[in-house]
Every structure is written in C-alpha cells, then in structure tokens.
Design an enzyme around this catalytic site. Structure first.
Site, short mmCIF file in Angstrom:
data_model
loop_
_atom_site.label_atom_id
_atom_site.label_comp_id
_atom_site.label_asym_id
_atom_site.label_seq_id
_atom_site.Cartn_x
_atom_site.Cartn_y
_atom_site.Cartn_z
N THR A 134 -0.43 -5.53 5.97
CA THR A 134 -1.51 -5.51 6.95
C THR A 134 -2.62 -6.49 6.56
OG1 THR A 134 -3.33 -4.12 7.74
CG2 THR A 134 -2.39 -3.52 5.65
N ASP A 135 -3.39 -6.93 7.55
CA ASP A 135 -4.56 -7.77 7.25
C ASP A 135 -5.70 -6.96 6.64
OD1 ASP A 135 -5.36 -6.33 9.49
OD2 ASP A 135 -6.01 -8.07 10.65
N TYR A 160 -6.10 3.60 2.66
CA TYR A 160 -4.91 2.97 3.26
C TYR A 160 -4.78 1.52 2.80
CZ TYR A 160 -2.22 0.38 6.79
OH TYR A 160 -1.34 -0.48 7.42
N LYS A 164 -1.93 -0.38 0.47
CA LYS A 164 -1.12 -1.52 0.94
C LYS A 164 -1.37 -2.74 0.03
CE LYS A 164 1.23 -1.79 4.10
NZ LYS A 164 2.67 -1.48 4.36
P1 NAD Z 1 4.02 4.35 11.65
O1 NAD Z 1 3.10 5.32 10.98
O2 NAD Z 1 4.14 4.39 13.14
O3 NAD Z 1 5.50 4.52 11.08
C1 NAD Z 1 5.76 4.66 9.71
C2 NAD Z 1 7.20 5.11 9.53
O4 NAD Z 1 7.47 5.24 8.12
C3 NAD Z 1 7.50 6.47 10.17
O5 NAD Z 1 8.74 6.42 10.88
C4 NAD Z 1 7.61 7.41 8.97
O6 NAD Z 1 8.50 8.51 9.19
C5 NAD Z 1 8.14 6.47 7.89
N1 NAD Z 1 7.81 6.94 6.54
C6 NAD Z 1 6.59 7.35 6.09
N2 NAD Z 1 6.69 7.72 4.80
C7 NAD Z 1 7.99 7.50 4.41
C8 NAD Z 1 8.71 7.67 3.20
N3 NAD Z 1 8.11 8.15 2.08
N4 NAD Z 1 10.01 7.35 3.17
C9 NAD Z 1 10.65 6.88 4.28
N5 NAD Z 1 10.01 6.72 5.47
C10 NAD Z 1 8.70 7.02 5.53
O7 NAD Z 1 3.56 2.92 11.14
P2 NAD Z 1 3.50 1.52 11.92
O8 NAD Z 1 2.22 1.41 12.63
O9 NAD Z 1 4.77 1.34 12.65
O10 NAD Z 1 3.45 0.52 10.67
C11 NAD Z 1 4.65 0.06 10.06
C12 NAD Z 1 4.31 -0.86 8.91
O11 NAD Z 1 3.57 -1.97 9.40
C13 NAD Z 1 3.44 -0.21 7.83
O12 NAD Z 1 3.89 -0.68 6.58
C14 NAD Z 1 2.05 -0.70 8.15
O13 NAD Z 1 1.27 -0.76 6.97
C15 NAD Z 1 2.34 -2.08 8.70
N6 NAD Z 1 1.36 -2.61 9.66
C16 NAD Z 1 0.97 -1.85 10.72
C17 NAD Z 1 0.07 -2.38 11.65
C18 NAD Z 1 -0.35 -1.61 12.88
O14 NAD Z 1 -1.23 -2.07 13.63
N7 NAD Z 1 0.22 -0.46 13.17
C19 NAD Z 1 -0.44 -3.68 11.47
C20 NAD Z 1 0.00 -4.42 10.36
C21 NAD Z 1 0.90 -3.87 9.47
#
Ligand code: NAD
Ligand code: TYD
Length: 360
Positions: A134-135, A160, A164
C-alpha cells in the site's frame, strides 16, 4: 503464449484478491491458479462464484502463518509464482487490535517468503514473488507536496501501515539476502465491486440507500488517490509478467479527492440511481470524531509504471463510481450475506446498537 505457470494467489477471497484471481483465471487458462485464503470476516467465496468452477482454479482454506501448510503447497503444486495479497487491511481495526495485523501482515508474509525461498533455492530462474502493498507505508503528504514515488522514504503512522511497511522490508531483505526473485508494488486506495462495506465508499453507498448517517471523520478534508480495482489488477498483471526482478512500482490514478467530495459525489450518483430528488441524501452527512493519527493526504505518481510498462488506468473516477454504485444496488444478496454476523457485531461496537440494527 507465455509458458504455463503454477500460481499461488493469497487472499484471493478478499476484495482486490478476488479481482486478481478472476483476471488471471480468465486471461491465463493455461495457468494453474491456487487461491489460499483463511476466510476471515473479509474473505468471502461468494466473491468468486463466477470462476469457482473453472478448470484452472482451485481453493485451499488456510492461514499464511502456517509454514508447514505453505511448504506442502509449494511442493505439491510446484508453485513457481506468488501474488501475495492476504492481509488485515482496515486501518480502524488496526487501531483497535494491532496484534492481529502484526501476526498476519508481518509473520504471515515472512512465512510465505521463507516457504518460497526454501522451495526455489538454487532454482530461482523464472520464479517470481509479487508482494502487494500500500502507499500508506509512506505516511502522509501535505497539500502541495509532490506525490509518493518509488524513492519516497517509509514513514508509516497507523498499526496497519506499520505492519505493511514491515512486510515490505522483509520482502526487500529476502531479495537482498537470499536472492529471492521479488517484485513489490505500493498502490493507492482501491474502489469497486466486492469491497467490504467497512471502507468509505461501499459504507457510504449502502448507508445512502438505507438512509443511514454517512460518518465523515474530522472535517472530511483528508485526501485519498482513488483507483478502480480492475486497473490495479491490470497493473499487477503487467508487473508480474514484465517487470525486472527486484523492481518496485507505485500504482495510482492521479485522482486525488477530499473525502467530503467523494461522499457528495456518491450522494449524487446514488440519489440519481434511486430516482430521489438531486442531493436529497446530503442531509445524511454526519461529521464524527477524527480517526486517531489520520493521515492527511495520499497521492501517487505512477510515471515509472507508465513509462516502463505502458500501464494507465482505464476508468475515469465518475464512470467507475457509477458502475460500482450500480453493482451494489444490483447485489442485495451479497450485501445481506456480508453485513450479517460478524460485521454486524463490529458495526455495533463502532456506532452503537441502534445504528447496527438500522444497518441490517
Ligand atoms: P481484504 O481485507 O478485502 O481481503 C484480505 C483477504 O486476506 C481476505 O480474503 C482474508 O480472508 C484474507 N486473509 C486475512 N488474513 C489471512 C491469513 N492469515 N491467511 C490467509 N488469508 C488471510 O483486503 P483488500 O482490500 O482486498 O487488500 C488486499 C491487499 O492489497 C492487502 O495486502 C492490502 O494491504 C493491499 N492494498 C489494499 C488497498 C485497498 O485500497 N484496499 C490498497 C493498496 C494495497
Ligand atoms: P478507508 O476506506 O478506511 O481507507 P484508508 O483508511 O485505507 O484510506 O478510508 C478512506 C478515507 O475515508 C480515510 O481518510 C478515512 C475516511 N473515512 C471516513 O471519513 N468515514 C468512514 O466511515 C470511513 C470508513 C473512512
């Protein structure tokens, strides 16, 4: 056609992960794609119903902290590529319970890196570990400051983003110490279908529909750089396949919005879709206490990604948001399923029993 690959996608039942799984399953029928997900409150197999029966897709329920499970999967499935999205992802939850963020985001990522290192030792050629980050690891910008880029120093503020950032450092450490073939991406805020309604955009869409308060933290002047989730999935595809080993890319839409303006736009779009008088839901806007340590502004300069790999976002924000609004309105059963149970209890603990009952 690229060579066949055996891909492990972690967190594929979550918001971004489900779009990434769908994208790879459809676009690369000759790949074998394994989705490993613990199915926490945020993971939902209903996000993947349309690809669950595809011959190149399989699912294992499991925890990325379980190193023995990871070792077995790498061996049995001959995994040669990883796209790692599994994480705890919500800042407000991290403020309440930082430990689960350290466990999954730090120790889980470390376990995955270790399993890949062991499985690929001496045979790194052609392997790839793509860490999705993430940013927010870069901290907060002031208005007028240049957007984040690949050389921006890390300065995380929330539990958080600290977790990360730590996972990113382990990824770099495995590259530099053990020669693990990694790529690392830091993306801005995503929006689109299947996003869990604890995040600002789906929360507001659903609350406008139900005529519930739209909680704006502080003065609503915090700025986020919004990117449609399918544009993120395409960037991951481009980088996974074409970036040199060890590279880092920031991903974003050059699309900065103040929270209050996003919410006003959502009010307009949802009111239009529901045939309500224009702006009639503005009265739902409710200013609430600010988030502790609330980062003022995020913004990304994705020039390197555009220049090296020709990526650019396809969605304009208003068109992407309108599609997203229509998707939530067209999928009440998904919303019902996801907002019952554990989420209802969380919502109640945030906003009280009356709000939670009204949110059902
Ligand atoms: P989300 O919370 O919707 O989904 C996370 C998924 O990870 C879920 O399906 C959950 O069941 C699974 N999970 C959690 N803990 C786990 C574990 N211990 N073992 C296996 N699975 C596990 O998250 P998202 O918004 O889809 O984000 C996905 C990734 O992208 C993350 O790494 C997040 O940091 C990154 N990210 C998100 C955003 C955003 O705007 N949502 C932006 C940039 C980066
Ligand atoms: P969010 O969707 O939680 O993403 P992040 O914290 O990762 O950026 O929040 C987006 C912005 O909206 C952030 O500045 C916090 C703010 N926000 C609200 O004002 N009210 C809300 O109810 C939520 C969930 C977020």
């Amino acid at each position: 056609m690229e060579t066949a690959r055996s891909l492990l996608i972690t967190g594929g039942a979550g918001f971004i992960g489900s779009h990434v799984v769908r994208h790879f399953v459809r676009r690369y029928p000759h790949y074998s794609i394994l989705n490993l997900d613990k199915l926490t409150y945020a993971g939902n197999l209903a996000n993947l119903e349309d690809v669950a029966g595809a011959p190149n897709y399989s699912f294992v329920r499991g925890d990325i902290c379980d190193l023995e499970l990871l070792r077995r999967l790498f061996q049995e499935r001959r995994i040669d590529g990883v796209i790692h999205l599994a994480a705890e992802s919500h800042v407000d939850r991290s403020i309440r319970d930082p430990f689960v963020f350290a466990r999954t985001n730090v120790l889980g990522t470390l376990s995955l890196l270790q399993a890949a290192r062991e499985a690929w030792a001496g045979a790194e050629e052609g392997k790839r570990f793509h860490h999705v980050s993430t940013d927010e690891v870069f901290g907060a910008l002031h208005p007028g400051e240049a957007p984040f880029c690949e050389s921006t120093p890390y300065a995380p503020h929330s539990p958080y983003s600290a977790s990360k950032a730590s996972s990113d450092h382990f990824v770099r450490a495995y590259r530099d110490t053990y020669g693990l073939p990694v790529v690392l991406t830091n993306c801005s805020n995503n929006y689109g279908p299947y996003q869990f309604p604890e995040k600002l955009i789906p929360l507001c869409i659903l609350n406008i529909c139900r005529e519930q308060p739209l909680p704006i933290y502080g003065r609503g002047e915090n700025i986020r750089d919004w990117l449609h989730v399918e544009d993120h999935a395409q960037a991951i595809d481009d980088i996974f396949h074409r970036a040199p080993d060890g590279e880092v890319y920031v991903i974003g839409g050059l699309n900065e919005w103040r929270n209050i303006d996003v919410v006003r736009l959502l009010v307009r779009l949802v009111d239009e879709e529901l045939g309500r008088a224009p702006g009639s839901s503005e009265r739902l806007i409710t200013y609430v206490s600010d988030r502790a340590g609330h980062d003022l502004r995020y913004a990304i300069d994705a020039a390197k990604l555009r220049r090296d790999l020709g990526w650019k976002p396809r969605y304009s924000f208003e068109a992407g948001l309108r599609d997203t609004v229509r998707w939530y309105l067209a999928h009440p059963e998904w919303v019902e399923q996801i907002t019952s149970g554990a989420y209802a209890r969380y919502y109640e603990s945030m906003y009280g029993p009356a709000a939670a009952a009204a949110n059902k």
